[in-house]
Design a protein around this motif. Structure first.
Motif, short mmCIF file in Angstrom:
data_model
loop_
_atom_site.label_atom_id
_atom_site.label_comp_id
_atom_site.label_asym_id
_atom_site.label_seq_id
_atom_site.Cartn_x
_atom_site.Cartn_y
_atom_site.Cartn_z
N GLU A 41 0.83 -1.21 0.00
CA GLU A 41 0.00 0.00 0.00
C GLU A 41 0.86 1.26 0.00
O GLU A 41 0.45 2.30 -0.52
N GLN A 113 -5.57 1.78 2.11
CA GLN A 113 -6.47 1.60 0.97
C GLN A 113 -7.69 2.50 1.10
O GLN A 113 -8.08 3.19 0.14
N TRP A 117 -8.90 5.73 -1.17
CA TRP A 117 -10.23 5.70 -1.77
C TRP A 117 -11.04 6.93 -1.36
O TRP A 117 -11.78 7.50 -2.18
N LYS A 124 -11.92 3.97 -7.26
CA LYS A 124 -12.52 2.67 -6.97
C LYS A 124 -12.38 1.74 -8.17
O LYS A 124 -12.22 0.53 -8.02
N ARG A 224 -6.44 -0.48 -5.06
CA ARG A 224 -6.18 -1.88 -4.71
C ARG A 224 -4.92 -2.43 -5.38
O ARG A 224 -4.58 -3.60 -5.19
N PHE A 227 -2.10 -4.54 -3.40
CA PHE A 227 -2.32 -5.80 -2.68
C PHE A 227 -1.61 -6.97 -3.36
O PHE A 227 -0.72 -7.60 -2.79
#
Length: 309
Positions: A41, A113, A117, A124, A224, A227
């Motif tokens: 991240e 995260q 966002w 997203k 994301r 990850f």
């Protein structure tokens, strides 16, 4: 097999990006024995730091002028978050059971995260990342996309800078001493807290460079993205030998080449046509990790972490 050189180059480029991120895992683990699962991240926040700089620049700014500023912005954001995480999340737990900082890292990963966002709600799905104009370039049977040129230059330069820093500077030698025996290093006058902060900062800086390379390569970023790529970078660090800085880059290259070749050629094996699609790339990466852990758990170059009482 005519496309083999192209696939090897693709794997080398992908592996170089994995290696840049893997350096952060292996440096932190080598010094404080912590698997920082929030590092993926931190890589992601670097990408959004670069994007933020681009959005703040006046319209019509040349990408060649903007790119150095974007790299600086990515590094500042990633380093600030990594240093803050070390100071306020990990340092208070340094003497706690190892499970506590591990859970903290996972929680920090989720928090970062959601923070990105919230800052970029449209992330997203994906945010378009600016691209270097021109290209692609043909070298024999190999095609190199414009966005890959940055990675071709950034990976070896970053490794050269890191090698010089670790081997030739006083701080680098202090990092080696702290990784070997932190208590003795402290008795010899090494400020181990400062060394640990520098390790987090360096790892974050290389991850930020990798994040810019990711944006230039794929043309988009999202909240994301860290990850899976973070897990693959951790896999690369384990492949090379966790705690081994050079092993992290070599492990990244091995992983990238293996993943690319598996995706390209496994479908040609009779009965394996369903397992060669791009969707199986992540699976083969972790299959490689399992095989290495089974047959050479210390990694390709060996783990460089001293046994501590």
């Amino acid at each position: 097999m005519n496309e083999l050189p192209q696939q090897l180059v693709n794997g080398l480029l992908l592996g170089s990006m994995y290696g840049l991120v893997a350096i952060g895992y292996t440096m932190v683990y080598g010094i404080v024995q912590l698997i920082n699962f929030a590092h993926g991240e931190i890589f992601m926040t670097g990408a959004f730091g670069a994007l933020t700089v681009w959005l703040w620049l006046p319209g019509g700014t040349s990408m060649w002028l903007a790119l150095p500023l974007m790299i600086v912005g990515a590094i500042i954001v990633a380093v600030a978050i990594a240093v803050g995480a070390e100071r306020f999340a990990y340092r208070p737990l340094r003497t706690a059971p190892r499970l506590a900082p591990l859970i903290t890292a996972i929680g920090l990963s989720l928090a970062l995260q959601q923070a990105v966002w919230a800052w970029y709600p449209e992330a997203k799905s994906a945010r378009t990342f600016p691209q270097i104009p021109g290209g692609p370039f043909e070298i024999g049977n190999v095609t190199i996309q414009t966005g890959d040129i940055f990675l071709v230059l950034a990976a070896p330069i970053s490794m050269a800078i890191l090698a010089y820093f670790v081997m030739k500077t006083r701080t680098g030698r202090g990092m080696q001493a702290t990784a070997q025996d932190p208590d003795t290093a402290k008795l010899m006058g090494v400020n181990t807290d400062r060394i640990i902060v520098i390790a987090f900062a360096l790892g974050a800086a290389f991850a930020a460079v990798g994040a810019v390379a990711y944006g230039l390569k794929y043309g988009e970023i999202n909240f994301r993205m860290g990850f899976i790529l973070g897990l693959k970078a951790f896999t690369a660090a384990v492949l090379g030998g966790i705690g081994n800085i050079y092993g992290a880059m070599i492990g990244g290259v091995v992983l990238g080449v293996a993943e690319t070749l598996a995706t390209a050629y496994i479908a040609d094996i009779p009965g394996m046509d369903k397992f060669g699609s791009q969707s199986w790339a992540d699976v083969w990466a972790f299959v490689l990790l399992i095989l290495v852990l089974l047959f050479r758990p210390q990694g390709l170059l060996g783990e460089r972490v001293a046994d501590r009482a």
